[in-house]
Design a protein around this motif. Structure first.
Motif, short mmCIF file in Angstrom:
data_model
loop_
_atom_site.label_atom_id
_atom_site.label_comp_id
_atom_site.label_asym_id
_atom_site.label_seq_id
_atom_site.Cartn_x
_atom_site.Cartn_y
_atom_site.Cartn_z
N GLN A 1 7.76 11.13 18.83
CA GLN A 1 7.38 11.68 17.52
C GLN A 1 8.11 10.97 16.38
O GLN A 1 7.50 10.67 15.35
CB GLN A 1 7.66 13.18 17.47
CG GLN A 1 6.74 13.99 18.34
CD GLN A 1 7.23 15.42 18.55
OE1 GLN A 1 8.38 15.76 18.27
NE2 GLN A 1 6.35 16.27 19.07
N ALA B 1 4.41 18.64 15.69
CA ALA B 1 4.50 18.78 17.13
C ALA B 1 3.44 19.80 17.58
O ALA B 1 2.87 20.51 16.74
CB ALA B 1 5.90 19.25 17.51
N PRO B 2 3.17 19.90 18.87
CA PRO B 2 2.17 20.88 19.32
C PRO B 2 2.41 22.30 18.79
O PRO B 2 1.45 22.96 18.36
CB PRO B 2 2.29 20.81 20.85
CG PRO B 2 2.69 19.39 21.11
CD PRO B 2 3.65 19.05 19.98
N LEU C 1 1.36 22.40 15.10
CA LEU C 1 -0.09 22.40 14.95
C LEU C 1 -0.67 23.76 15.29
O LEU C 1 -1.58 24.25 14.62
CB LEU C 1 -0.71 21.30 15.82
CG LEU C 1 -0.29 19.87 15.46
CD1 LEU C 1 -0.80 18.88 16.50
CD2 LEU C 1 -0.77 19.49 14.07
N ALA C 2 -0.12 24.40 16.32
CA ALA C 2 -0.59 25.73 16.72
C ALA C 2 -0.29 26.78 15.65
O ALA C 2 -1.11 27.67 15.39
CB ALA C 2 0.03 26.14 18.05
#
Length: 114
Positions: A14, A27-28, A31-32
């Motif tokens: 990243q 990061a995931p 985004l969530a």
């Protein structure tokens, strides 16, 4: 809040992407949740220990929140504490220092720029 610098712990990949692309979209978990999770200097150690335990090759970026203006919101999170959240991509232009997430001899996180 009066703090103007916050920290983002990143995987090595990243951090490399931020440096090469000039922006970090999240990061995931970011985004969530719809925003980029950040930590103050006082919160960064606990964030590292809680969310990145056992991971190696991590990086950390120091971010000048004043560059991001209204995209920064201070919101209640872990333990009722206020955390800075960025409701936008993180541009490299807001990063004032970066480096590997390293600890000193006592195990304390060394923040970039310190």
């Amino acid at each position: 809040m009066t703090e103007t610098v916050a920290y983002k712990i990143l995987t090595g990949e990243q951090l490399d992407r931020l440096l090469s692309d000039g922006t970090f979209t999240g990061a995931p978990i970011d985004l969530a949740d719809g925003y980029i999770h950040m930590s103050t200097a006082e919160q960064a150690q606990e964030t590292l220990d809680k969310h990145f335990a056992g991971q190696s090759g991590l990086g950390i970026a120091a971010v000048d929140l004043t560059v991001l203006g209204d995209a920064v919101k201070w919101e209640v999170s872990r333990g009722g504490a206020l955390f800075p959240h960025i409701y936008a991509d993180l541009p490299l232009s807001a990063v004032i220092a970066h480096g590997p997430a390293e600890r000193d001899a006592a195990g304390k996180l060394i923040l970039p720029g310190d």
